[in-house]
Design an enzyme around this catalytic site. Structure first.
Site, PDB file in Angstrom:
ATOM      1  N   HIS A 149      28.759  43.029  26.925  1.00 16.76           N
ATOM      2  CA  HIS A 149      28.315  41.642  26.726  1.00 16.76           C
ATOM      3  C   HIS A 149      27.306  41.479  25.591  1.00 16.76           C
ATOM      4  CE1 HIS A 149      27.819  37.545  28.976  1.00 16.76           C
ATOM      5  NE2 HIS A 149      28.521  37.462  27.851  1.00 16.76           N
ATOM      6  N   LYS A 159      18.974  31.887  38.434  1.00 21.17           N
ATOM      7  CA  LYS A 159      19.490  32.247  37.117  1.00 21.17           C
ATOM      8  C   LYS A 159      19.599  31.010  36.226  1.00 21.17           C
ATOM      9  CE  LYS A 159      23.524  34.188  34.778  1.00 21.17           C
ATOM     10  NZ  LYS A 159      24.806  34.927  34.921  1.00 21.17           N
ATOM     11  N   LYS A 162      29.560  46.779  31.897  1.00 23.66           N
ATOM     12  CA  LYS A 162      29.727  45.533  31.149  1.00 23.66           C
ATOM     13  C   LYS A 162      28.824  45.544  29.915  1.00 23.66           C
ATOM     14  CE  LYS A 162      28.029  41.170  32.178  1.00 23.66           C
ATOM     15  NZ  LYS A 162      27.846  39.971  33.023  1.00 23.66           N
ATOM     16  N   CYS A 177      22.169  36.675  30.808  1.00 22.01           N
ATOM     17  CA  CYS A 177      22.404  38.108  30.660  1.00 22.01           C
ATOM     18  C   CYS A 177      22.436  38.656  29.234  1.00 22.01           C
ATOM     19  CB  CYS A 177      23.666  38.510  31.413  1.00 22.01           C
ATOM     20  SG  CYS A 177      25.065  37.421  31.225  1.00 22.01           S
ATOM     21  N   HIS A 197      27.706  39.501  39.642  1.00 21.18           N
ATOM     22  CA  HIS A 197      28.067  38.370  38.785  1.00 21.18           C
ATOM     23  C   HIS A 197      29.419  37.787  39.207  1.00 21.18           C
ATOM     24  CE1 HIS A 197      28.949  36.216  35.024  1.00 21.18           C
ATOM     25  NE2 HIS A 197      27.701  36.413  34.651  1.00 21.18           N
ATOM     26  N   ASP A 201      19.461  41.767  35.484  1.00 18.83           N
ATOM     27  CA  ASP A 201      19.301  41.108  34.183  1.00 18.83           C
ATOM     28  C   ASP A 201      18.785  39.674  34.283  1.00 18.83           C
ATOM     29  OD1 ASP A 201      21.650  40.151  35.257  1.00 18.83           O
ATOM     30  OD2 ASP A 201      22.882  40.532  33.483  1.00 18.83           O
ATOM     31  N   ASN A 202      18.718  39.133  35.486  1.00 18.98           N
ATOM     32  CA  ASN A 202      18.151  37.798  35.698  1.00 18.98           C
ATOM     33  C   ASN A 202      18.115  37.532  37.190  1.00 18.98           C
ATOM     34  OD1 ASN A 202      21.120  37.089  34.047  1.00 18.98           O
ATOM     35  ND2 ASN A 202      21.005  36.758  36.243  1.00 18.98           N
TER      36      ASN A 202
END
Length: 309
Positions: free
Chosen positions: A78, A266, A76, A21, A187, A239-240
């Site tokens: 990150h 992932k 989020k 991510c 997640h 994101d993945n």
């Protein structure tokens, strides 16, 4: 999400810039691959990392702000920031001591964020650092609350709806806004709210996905309520690929293959690790029911926004 896809364009060959991510988020917001930074593997770890986006680096929100957009990040982050804790505050207990669960390591109330989203092109930020520290709720550059991690997702949804409602009058009057809404779901920690537990019949992860789907519906409903649906570009992506921690073996035994026919999940370099869903709805400009097989990557977003404007 099915309705969003039917109402716009489905991209069948969309990819994240990484199969994890942090580097993907960097690429989405800067148009650069994260291997151009110091981060050569993995993700940022906590709530006290040096910002990955360099000070002064052009970002999607900074570019849009130059063109009159109000910009907000709700969710989020990150991507790193430093922090200054208030006097007397102590850092959370180390995870290996077994004194806290994932998500409970947020900064104490009153901590100041240094180098966060409001220094990287966003007028407003409301959210958390990452999955490990999402108990620390941040507004702009201050931690304002510590909350149970399971409450973060519904709180993000409500705040996003409120933001759209707040921006509605100005948007109708001609000042557009950009809302970046990176959710904490699906997640880990996988924490569906009580009202969603058991709804899917396929376990907590599937319940969490259903809750995420409903949140997207709330966002679309808020745009419609403000009269903004017709001329708002809504992009949904990931994101993945799906994480094996979702219990992929158990899901596959029940007939659900999160990566479809692709190999990997992932963190894999195989296509299942980085080929992602991508839907774009813009009724005023994009005819409904369209599909595109054009190869695209999240790093294309900045150039796309530049071409549009």
């Amino acid at each position: 999400l099915d309705g969003l896809a039917r109402a716009g364009m489905i991209f069948t060959d969309a990819h994240s810039g990484s199969s994890v991510c942090t580097p993907t988020r960097y690429g989405l917001l800067t148009g650069r691959y994260a291997w151009r930074t110091r981060l050569q593997r993995g993700v940022l770890d906590g709530a006290d990392d040096d910002p990955l986006i360099a000070d002064g680096r052009l970002t999607v929100p900074a570019f849009l702000r130059r063109h009159g957009y109000a910009t907000a990040a709700i969710g989020k982050w990150h991507l790193g920031f430093r922090s200054e804790r208030p006097p007397g505050a102590t850092a959370p207990a180390p995870k290996e001591q077994g004194k806290r669960r994932m998500g409970e390591a947020g900064l104490p109330v009153g901590a100041r964020i240094v180098g966060g989203p409001t220094t990287r092109g966003f007028d407003y930020f409301w959210g958390c650092s990452n999955a490990r520290t999402m108990s620390g709720l941040i507004e702009n550059d201050r931690v304002i609350e510590n909350l149970p991690p399971a409450e973060m997702l519904p709180r993000l949804g409500r705040r996003a709806v409120d933001y759209i409602t707040e921006r509605g009058p100005a948007a109708r009057a001609g000042q557009p806004f950009f809302l970046y809404l990176p959710l904490t779901s699906p997640h880990t920690p996988i924490l569906p709210s009580p009202e969603w537990q058991g709804r899917s019949g396929r376990g907590d992860y599937a319940d969490f996905v259903l809750q995420t789907d409903a949140l997207v519906g709330d966002i679309l409903a808020a745009l419609a309520a403000q009269g903004l649906a017709e001329n708002t570009l809504v992009i949904f992506t990931a994101d993945n690929g799906c994480s094996p921690q979702a219990g992929t073996a158990e899901l596959e035994a029940k007939g659900h293959f999160a990566s479809g026919p692709l190999r990997g999940y992932k963190a894999d370099i195989w296509e299942g690790g980085h080929r992602v869903p991508c839907f774009a709805r813009w009724p005023a400009r994009v005819p409904a029911g369209r599909t595109s097989d054009q190869l695209l990557c999240h790093t294309d977003l900045l150039a796309t926004m530049a071409e549009l404007l």
